[in-house]
Design a protein around this motif. Structure first.
Motif: not given
Length: 82
Positions: A74-75, A77-82
């Motif tokens: 999850d971390e 995935a969230a990092r890749d969205r930035v």
């Protein structure tokens, strides 16, 4: 001599289910992102200790340095969205 492939194998064997990609320019200094669902709820120090534990006595010897990025899926995935 230690290679990125050997380090990856040791981490995967010591931390089942981990996604690992190890890089090195000199086979002494390594860099590795390690992604594992089991890191959830653990502090960065605890995550790093888990990886170091998988490498055992090679740390500080054949593996002089290891720069780690330890994330849950999850971390990541969230990092890749930035």
């Amino acid at each position: 001599m230690m290679t990125p492939e050997k380090v990856e194998t040791l981490i995967r064997e010591g931390i089942p289910g981990a996604q690992v990609q190890v890089r090195s320019g000199d086979n002494v200094h390594f860099e590795a992102p390690v992604v594992r669902p089991g890191f959830a709820g653990r502090r960065p120090l605890q995550r790093h200790q888990q990886v170091y534990g998988a490498l055992g006595t090679l740390m500080g010897g054949e593996i002089h340095a290891l720069a780690l990025t330890t994330l849950t899926p999850d971390e990541l995935a969230a990092r890749d969205r930035v």
